[in-house]
Design a protein around this motif. Structure first.
Motif, short mmCIF file in Angstrom:
data_model
loop_
_atom_site.label_atom_id
_atom_site.label_comp_id
_atom_site.label_asym_id
_atom_site.label_seq_id
_atom_site.Cartn_x
_atom_site.Cartn_y
_atom_site.Cartn_z
N ARG A 138 0.84 -1.19 0.00
CA ARG A 138 0.00 0.00 0.00
C ARG A 138 0.88 1.25 0.00
O ARG A 138 2.10 1.16 0.14
CB ARG A 138 -0.91 0.03 1.25
N MET A 139 0.25 2.39 -0.11
CA MET A 139 0.96 3.66 0.04
C MET A 139 1.34 3.84 1.50
O MET A 139 0.63 3.41 2.41
CB MET A 139 0.11 4.83 -0.43
N ARG A 140 2.44 4.54 1.74
CA ARG A 140 2.97 4.68 3.10
C ARG A 140 1.99 5.39 4.02
O ARG A 140 1.86 5.04 5.19
CB ARG A 140 4.28 5.47 3.06
N ASP A 141 1.25 6.38 3.51
CA ASP A 141 0.36 7.15 4.39
C ASP A 141 -0.91 6.38 4.75
O ASP A 141 -1.73 6.89 5.52
CB ASP A 141 0.01 8.50 3.77
N ASN A 142 -1.09 5.17 4.19
CA ASN A 142 -2.28 4.38 4.52
C ASN A 142 -1.97 3.26 5.50
O ASN A 142 -2.81 2.39 5.72
CB ASN A 142 -2.87 3.77 3.24
N LEU A 143 -0.79 3.26 6.11
CA LEU A 143 -0.38 2.14 6.96
C LEU A 143 -0.57 2.47 8.43
O LEU A 143 -0.45 3.61 8.86
CB LEU A 143 1.10 1.80 6.71
N GLN A 144 -0.85 1.42 9.21
CA GLN A 144 -0.95 1.58 10.65
C GLN A 144 0.45 1.70 11.25
O GLN A 144 1.43 1.19 10.72
CB GLN A 144 -1.69 0.38 11.25
N LEU A 145 0.51 2.35 12.42
CA LEU A 145 1.80 2.64 13.03
C LEU A 145 2.51 1.38 13.54
O LEU A 145 3.72 1.39 13.71
CB LEU A 145 1.63 3.64 14.19
N ASP A 146 1.75 0.31 13.82
CA ASP A 146 2.39 -0.88 14.38
C ASP A 146 2.86 -1.85 13.30
O ASP A 146 3.10 -3.02 13.56
CB ASP A 146 1.43 -1.60 15.33
N MET A 147 3.02 -1.35 12.07
CA MET A 147 3.48 -2.18 10.97
C MET A 147 4.94 -1.87 10.63
O MET A 147 5.39 -0.73 10.74
CB MET A 147 2.62 -1.96 9.72
N VAL A 148 5.67 -2.89 10.24
CA VAL A 148 6.98 -2.68 9.65
C VAL A 148 6.77 -2.41 8.17
O VAL A 148 6.08 -3.16 7.49
CB VAL A 148 7.86 -3.94 9.81
N SER A 149 7.30 -1.31 7.66
CA SER A 149 7.09 -0.96 6.25
C SER A 149 8.43 -0.78 5.55
O SER A 149 9.38 -0.26 6.14
CB SER A 149 6.24 0.30 6.11
N VAL A 150 8.47 -1.22 4.30
CA VAL A 150 9.68 -1.16 3.50
C VAL A 150 9.32 -0.59 2.13
O VAL A 150 8.40 -1.10 1.48
CB VAL A 150 10.30 -2.56 3.32
#
Length: 288
Positions: A138-150
């Motif tokens: 997904r786009m970065r601004d649609n992610l929950q804070l407790d997720m690891v994103s790359v």
């Protein structure tokens, strides 16, 4: 049960504790609690020896095949830590699937046939923990804070486009505020809201709520409506690119449409990513 089984097999609290990685006292207390729960003695103890009672032998005979199966399964899981295999469930939107995810996903499955892949394409935000997905895109601004994103995709750009015939009949656009004088084609997200039109220039951002004469919920339909001269569309540049090249669409407000960070892969920070997830993310990052 496993602790009792290990004690009965080794005939030693000390040996069982060493194999289980716990203290001898912990093993002894565990067996005592089991005997208390069952209301029967399972082990005969003396100062020099330890052996299962008749009841203990019966319980051990019942447990043996189950413990062996569990040990084999744990050994399989240990191998999965090093070798890619098992199930890989991925969720993403249609544009991400077409341009980024499917190429990497197909390469992964072709190279590692032991991986059982599932790709779910839908534009709504998916709670991957609740719905048991391994990774989402997904786009970065649609992610929950407790997720690891790359970050896994190249930068993207949203553009405002219209058909030449429509633009020739209308006044020119110098800034996003001029959109109020134009017919616009809205895009309704899977969450039911109309996507805002966001712009940036010289560090200044503007978000415009346009009046939509037509609303669609598909990117291809959005481009088709613009090509038909219905109005202006706000769309990802990649979707409009073929039509911009052949002249069926013309971009406006170009100076207000800089690039922004593209797609991110995300997974729960409460889970250690298995090899299949790590390999998949590596393949996605190669697309940047």
């Amino acid at each position: 049960m496993i602790t009792f089984s290990r004690v009965a097999e080794t005939r030693s609290f000390t040996a069982a504790a060493q194999s289980l990685g716990v203290t001898q006292s912990a093993v002894s207390q565990t067996v005592k609690r089991l005997e208390a729960d069952l209301g029967i003695r399972l082990l005969s103890r003396s100062t020099r020896s330890l052996a299962p009672t008749s009841a203990g032998e019966q319980l051990l005979a019942t447990l043996a095949p189950n413990v062996a199966e569990l040990d084999a399964k744990l050994a399989d899981l240990e191998r999965l830590r090093e070798e890619p295999g098992g199930q890989l469930r991925v969720t993403c939107g249609k544009h991400a699937a077409d341009t980024l995810v499917w190429p990497a996903f197909s390469r992964l499955l072709a190279a590692h046939p032991d991986i059982e892949g599932e790709l779910s394409v839908e534009d709504r935000y998916v709670d991957i923990v609740a719905e048991r997905f391994d990774v989402g895109i997904r786009m970065r601004d649609n992610l929950q804070l407790d997720m690891v994103s790359v970050p896994v995709g190249p930068p993207l750009r949203s553009v405002v486009v219209g058909a030449p015939g429509y633009l020739d009949a209308c006044t020119a656009l110098d800034s996003p505020r001029d959109l109020s004088r134009h017919r616009c084609i809205g895009f309704r997200t899977a969450g039911g809201i109309l996507s805002p039109w966001s712009f940036e220039r010289d560090g200044r951002t503007e978000t415009v709520k346009v009046t939509s004469s037509v609303v669609v919920n598909d990117g291809n339909a959005l481009v088709a409506a613009a090509c038909a001269g219905i109005g202006l569309a706000y769309v990802l540049e990649e979707l409009a690119a073929p039509f911009l090249r052949d002249g069926r669409l013309v971009e406006v407000l170009r100076n207000w449409s800089p690039r922004f960070a593209g797609y991110h892969a995300y997974y729960s920070n409460r889970r250690h990513p298995p090899p299949a997830v790590r390999l998949f993310i590596d393949l996605l990052r190669q697309e940047i």
